[in-house]
Enzyme design. Structure first.
Site, PDB file in Angstrom:
ATOM      1  N   CYS A  44       0.793  -1.264  -0.056  1.00 29.64           N
ATOM      2  CA  CYS A  44       0.188  -0.057  -0.025  1.00 29.64           C
ATOM      3  C   CYS A  44       0.791   1.232  -0.122  1.00 29.64           C
ATOM      4  O   CYS A  44       1.523   1.696  -0.737  1.00 29.64           O
ATOM      5  CB  CYS A  44      -0.916   0.020   0.979  1.00 29.64           C
ATOM      6  SG  CYS A  44      -2.342   1.071   1.026  1.00 29.64           S
ATOM      7  N   TYR A  45       0.921   2.004   0.957  1.00 23.37           N
ATOM      8  CA  TYR A  45       1.769   2.891   1.197  1.00 23.37           C
ATOM      9  C   TYR A  45       3.119   3.005   0.818  1.00 23.37           C
ATOM     10  O   TYR A  45       4.135   3.518   0.090  1.00 23.37           O
ATOM     11  CB  TYR A  45       1.680   3.840   2.526  1.00 23.37           C
ATOM     12  CG  TYR A  45       2.617   5.118   2.625  1.00 23.37           C
ATOM     13  CD1 TYR A  45       1.898   6.367   2.070  1.00 23.37           C
ATOM     14  CD2 TYR A  45       3.764   5.338   3.144  1.00 23.37           C
ATOM     15  CE1 TYR A  45       2.722   7.757   1.964  1.00 23.37           C
ATOM     16  CE2 TYR A  45       4.621   6.603   3.071  1.00 23.37           C
ATOM     17  CZ  TYR A  45       3.978   7.434   2.582  1.00 23.37           C
ATOM     18  OH  TYR A  45       4.875   8.605   2.442  1.00 23.37           O
TER      19      TYR A  45
END
Ligand code: XMP
Length: 519
Positions: A84-85
């Site tokens: 994700c991030y």
């Protein structure tokens, strides 16, 4: 420092970072979580992890001053997995592009294989059903890949949902493989650690031997004192330390008058009978209950108990000559620094009771042999050490004890009633075979009397609330879905068997917004 093969998780503040560690531990891999702002190129090289995982997080790489990974992550020649991030940071730092969120995606999503690309590396063995179910939670998305990367899987809102640079063993995904809602997430993590060369050398037996060796090394021929609460953590710590240094350990068990029915006797008996561990059992009920008289504010109660606990512990500890060390059952979740983006301290929800401040006050050094373990790993270690199952499987019990299950003023009468009601509730749960499915169950006695009718007479007695929750770590919790029959039967038993209670309620608040304890 551990001798095991090590994986580093760089935490960008996701709510589920700890789950990455859980999944890896299940695969017998030792890992450490470090907040992004505590890792530097130099510390990273010194740590020399065999692989790195970049966690998710709430920031956007498109924002100024948003967090980055140390450059060394990508230069050490070890496999890297961005989640994700973590994926976005990887692209941003390696020359790709990320677009801020016009296409936010939360919850379940399906990934299709990218045409013409083999599912290798961490994606090996996926797409058996033609698509992969995953759990998404993102606002931004990658729009252009860094050099060397290829798309392996796509979703309508995240065209680069799975990407790989097989040459460097860099992998990244837009979703969260660590949560249960990504059914094949474990396969991806398993593939990742295998290709990073992990052999699965993190087992409880090896942990135990190593912990014993380290305790002996640290303590030498000096003495250790350990505060026993009767809970799993301090019990396991005590038995482990005893196995390492025998009679150089003395335990102190403080009965503050706020224990459950028979609890004090059971704890003392178990330690004296089974382990022959030198144990001071301090009956300080009068002191604690005296100082709590007339106090009804929850924080004041907690502060009084915490303060007295330190005084009492210190009084007994000074009787043990030559004690240089204090043992604590600190667990891994207590150690992990949480990532704060605001830079401010996090809000105190409740003052937790422990022996904070004591080591400095008494000039003691700490022995914390459980610092690297999660709660269920502590239980496993307890089994490895031969602690009775009845102890290992016990529900957690808070330091301030029944004080925080007795909202309002604490009186001996209320405590007596509460102990009896609690014992009936737990007996019911055991009889129905539910004890191990429940994280914690107890009764709270409410500061109200209600009118009832029993036989031919009117009663005016206390109301109580039953509380039972499921949880993984106590941070979030759900109420336990008892059947109506169970609740009815339990209420009847409590009201019939416990003089002083004439009304029973069931607390169906989850956490958040509630907390597990009532105060
Ligand atoms: P709450 O009530 O904050 O509780 O949702 C979460 C978990 O922590 C336990 N708890 C404590 N444990 N000292 C402890 O050792 C404390 O002061 C304390 N307060 C809460 C609670 O029983 C639950 O398992």
């Amino acid at each position: 420092m551990t001798q095991h093969q090590r994986l580093l998780i760089i935490d960008f503040g996701s709510q589920v970072t700890q789950l990455i560690a859980r999944r890896l531990r299940e695969l017998n891999v030792y890992c450490e979580i470090h907040p992004f702002n505590s890792v530097t190129d130099a510390s990273l090289r010194e740590m020399a992890p065999q692989a790195v995982i970049l966690s998710g997080g709430p920031a956007s790489v498109t924002q100024e001053d948003s967090p980055r990974a140390p450059k060394a992550v990508f230069e050490m020649g070890v496999p890297v997995f961005g989640i994700c991030y973590g994926q976005q940071v990887m692209m941003e730092q390696l020359g790709g592009q990320v677009e801020a969120g016009h296409h936010a995606e939360y919850g379940r999503a399906f990934i299709a294989p990218a045409p013409g690309h083999k599912q290798d590396g961490i994606f090996a063995g996926l797409f058996g059903t033609g698509r992969e179910e995953v759990w998404m939670s993102h606002g931004d998305r990658v729009t252009s890949l860094a050099p060397g990367f290829e798309v392996i899987g796509t979703s309508p809102n995240a065209p680069m949902a799975m990407i790989a640079d097989e040459t460097r063993h860099f992998y990244a995904v837009q979703f969260h493989p660590e949560v249960h809602h990504t059914p094949n997430g474990r396969t991806m993590l398993e593939n990742f650690i295998r290709l990073a060369g992990f052999t699965g050398d993190w087992t409880m037996a090896s942990y135990k031997d190593e912990a014993i060796r380290k305790i002996r090394e640290q303590v030498g021929d000096r003495k250790v004192i350990c505060g026993l609460s009767g809970g799993v953590d301090s019990s396991v710590a005590a038995v482990l330390i005893h196995e390492a240094i025998g009679d150089q350990l003395t335990c102190v068990f403080v009965d503050h008058g706020l224990l459950r029915l028979n609890e004090g006797d059971e704890v003392v008996k178990m330690f004296r009978d089974n382990y022959n561990i030198p144990l001071i059992a301090a009956d300080e009920a009068d002191l604690f209950l005296g100082k709590l008289e007339g106090v009804s504010d929850p924080e004041t109660k907690r502060k009084i108990i915490g303060g007295l606990f330190i005084d009492v512990f210190q009084k007994y500890a000074t009787q043990i000559e030559g004690a240089d060390f204090l043992a604590q059952g600190t667990l891994y979740p207590d150690v992990i620094e949480s990532v704060s983006f605001s830079g401010g301290p996090s809000v105190t929800i409740k003052s937790h009771h422990n022996v904070g401040g004591l080591p400095e006050k008494m000039g003691l050094k700490l022995v914390e042999p459980l610092r690297e373990l999660f709660k269920d790993e502590v239980r496993e270690l307890g089994r490895e050490l031969g602690l009775p199952e009845s102890f290992i499987g016990r529900h957690p019990f808070p330091g301030p004890g029944l004080a925080i299950r007795c909202p309002g003023e604490i009186t001996r009468e209320k405590l007596e009633i509460l102990r009896k009601a609690d014992a009936v509730f737990i007996d019911q749960i055991r009889k129905h075979g539910l004890y191990d499915d429940i994280w914690q169950a107890f009764v709270a006695i409410l500061p109200v009397r209600t009118v009832g009718v029993m036989g031919d007479g009117r009663t005016y007695d206390f109301a109580c609330a039953l509380r039972a929750v499921t949880s993984v770590d106590g941070m979030t919790a759900d109420y336990y879905p008892f059947t109506h029959d169970f609740l009815g039967e339990t209420a009847t038993r409590i009201i019939n068997e416990v003089k002083g209670i004439n009304r029973c309620t069931y607390d169906i608040t989850s956490k958040p917004p509630g907390t597990i304890e009532w105060e």
